[in-house]
Design a protein around this motif. Sequence first.
Motif, PDB file in Angstrom:
ATOM      1  N   ASP A  40      53.260  37.756  38.881  1.00 46.00           N
ATOM      2  CA  ASP A  40      53.577  39.082  38.334  1.00 46.00           C
ATOM      3  C   ASP A  40      52.814  40.176  39.079  1.00 46.00           C
ATOM      4  O   ASP A  40      53.384  41.229  39.405  1.00 46.00           O
ATOM      5  N   VAL A  41      51.543  39.944  39.343  1.00 53.85           N
ATOM      6  CA  VAL A  41      50.736  40.950  40.038  1.00 53.85           C
ATOM      7  C   VAL A  41      51.211  41.120  41.471  1.00 53.85           C
ATOM      8  O   VAL A  41      51.302  42.251  41.982  1.00 53.85           O
ATOM      9  N   ILE A  42      51.530  40.021  42.134  1.00 56.70           N
ATOM     10  CA  ILE A  42      52.018  40.113  43.518  1.00 56.70           C
ATOM     11  C   ILE A  42      53.347  40.859  43.573  1.00 56.70           C
ATOM     12  O   ILE A  42      53.572  41.698  44.455  1.00 56.70           O
ATOM     13  N   HIS A  43      54.235  40.569  42.630  1.00 52.90           N
ATOM     14  CA  HIS A  43      55.516  41.279  42.589  1.00 52.90           C
ATOM     15  C   HIS A  43      55.302  42.778  42.360  1.00 52.90           C
ATOM     16  O   HIS A  43      55.983  43.616  42.968  1.00 52.90           O
ATOM     17  N   GLU A  44      54.353  43.114  41.501  1.00 55.16           N
ATOM     18  CA  GLU A  44      54.064  44.525  41.218  1.00 55.16           C
ATOM     19  C   GLU A  44      53.537  45.246  42.456  1.00 55.16           C
ATOM     20  O   GLU A  44      53.773  46.455  42.630  1.00 55.16           O
TER      21      GLU A  44
ATOM     22  N   ASN B  52      44.909  42.253  39.260  1.00 49.84           N
ATOM     23  CA  ASN B  52      45.480  43.410  39.955  1.00 49.84           C
ATOM     24  C   ASN B  52      44.405  44.160  40.736  1.00 49.84           C
ATOM     25  O   ASN B  52      44.616  44.558  41.894  1.00 49.84           O
ATOM     26  N   GLN B  53      43.246  44.354  40.136  1.00 43.42           N
ATOM     27  CA  GLN B  53      42.153  45.035  40.833  1.00 43.42           C
ATOM     28  C   GLN B  53      41.692  44.246  42.050  1.00 43.42           C
ATOM     29  O   GLN B  53      41.465  44.802  43.127  1.00 43.42           O
TER      30      GLN B  53
ATOM     31  N   VAL C 119      45.159  34.819  49.810  1.00 41.52           N
ATOM     32  CA  VAL C 119      45.432  33.569  49.109  1.00 41.52           C
ATOM     33  C   VAL C 119      44.915  33.651  47.680  1.00 41.52           C
ATOM     34  O   VAL C 119      43.741  33.943  47.444  1.00 41.52           O
ATOM     35  N   VAL C 120      45.812  33.389  46.740  1.00 39.96           N
ATOM     36  CA  VAL C 120      45.456  33.312  45.330  1.00 39.96           C
ATOM     37  C   VAL C 120      45.592  31.851  44.920  1.00 39.96           C
ATOM     38  O   VAL C 120      46.699  31.298  44.938  1.00 39.96           O
TER      39      VAL C 120
END
Length: 328
Positions: free
Chosen positions: A187-191, A225-226, A243-244
């Motif tokens: 979700d964060v990557i898409h945002e 996100n931060q 990389v996450v």
Amino acid sequence: MKLFWREHLPLLLLQTVILFFVLLIYWLDGYRNLPTALYSVFFGYFLLSGYLLYRYVTHKSFYKRLSEPMEIWTERNRRKEAAPLPQALFELLDSQYRRYQEQIHTYERKQREHVTFMNQWVHQMKTPLSVIHLTVQEEDDPRLESIREEADRIGKGLEMVLYMSRLDTFEHDFRVESVCLKNIANDVIHENKRLFIRHYVYPKVEIEEGLTVHTDAKWLTFIVNQLITNAIRYSSGTRENIVVSAHLRGDDTVLEIRDRGVGIPKMDLKRVFRPFFTGENGRKFSESTGMGLYLVKEVCDRLGHSVELESEQGVGTTVRIVFRRMES
């Protein structure tokens, strides 16, 4: 009781010295009646003991209260004292305490008004920002790209202000539940997909399906996100992967965000979690506010998670969020 004796110990020593010198004067003057001398010493100490007994009885509650912690003073300050000095002192303390309470209530009221104003202002700013996004997103004109970039930057700033204001009421604004780490990362990557494209870095998720932790989904999204925003900003133009990943470490679950960016100078590593600290990188990257990692640390502390950071200048930075296993 200890405080009473500590205060009157000099008086006992003084009385002993006085009686010694009185006896010495009489001895040098030729007076040799030892029983009478000892009786006078006994009588002197007897009178002193009577005074100390009276002092202890009339000031017992006074010394007791001075030995107690401040938290229980307010329940007893209004009781009458037998002696005028303790009564006057506690009346003064009571007056100062009431004034202190009034100042605290005034400050809290102003703080609540400030937080309410900031929240309302942020929500009001989101409306024109949404209009700007809708206006420029359908157009392919390259000139509008800078508008999109600035609008995204404003949105990030407004989000940080909103979450910063919510820290004061954190205990009323979180809900612990089972959260899927891969969903949060995606979700964060898409945002932030436009931010990745703009800075020529690429996301890579290495998290197993079904790996969950117990935390608050909204606050964890803010944390990730931060961290991803920081990783993108300090890896700009490298064309490297951010990389996450997540893995188990004993009984704990570790979420790791790793970049190949500029890294953090060694002298700044101990201060990166301080509010408004930007360090050497902050002078090179104008977007740095010094609040991102501070907020990450604050939120993690309140959620019961821990933050680990490793970085080497010119090599990159790795930030880990450690989720402790919840006791059943």
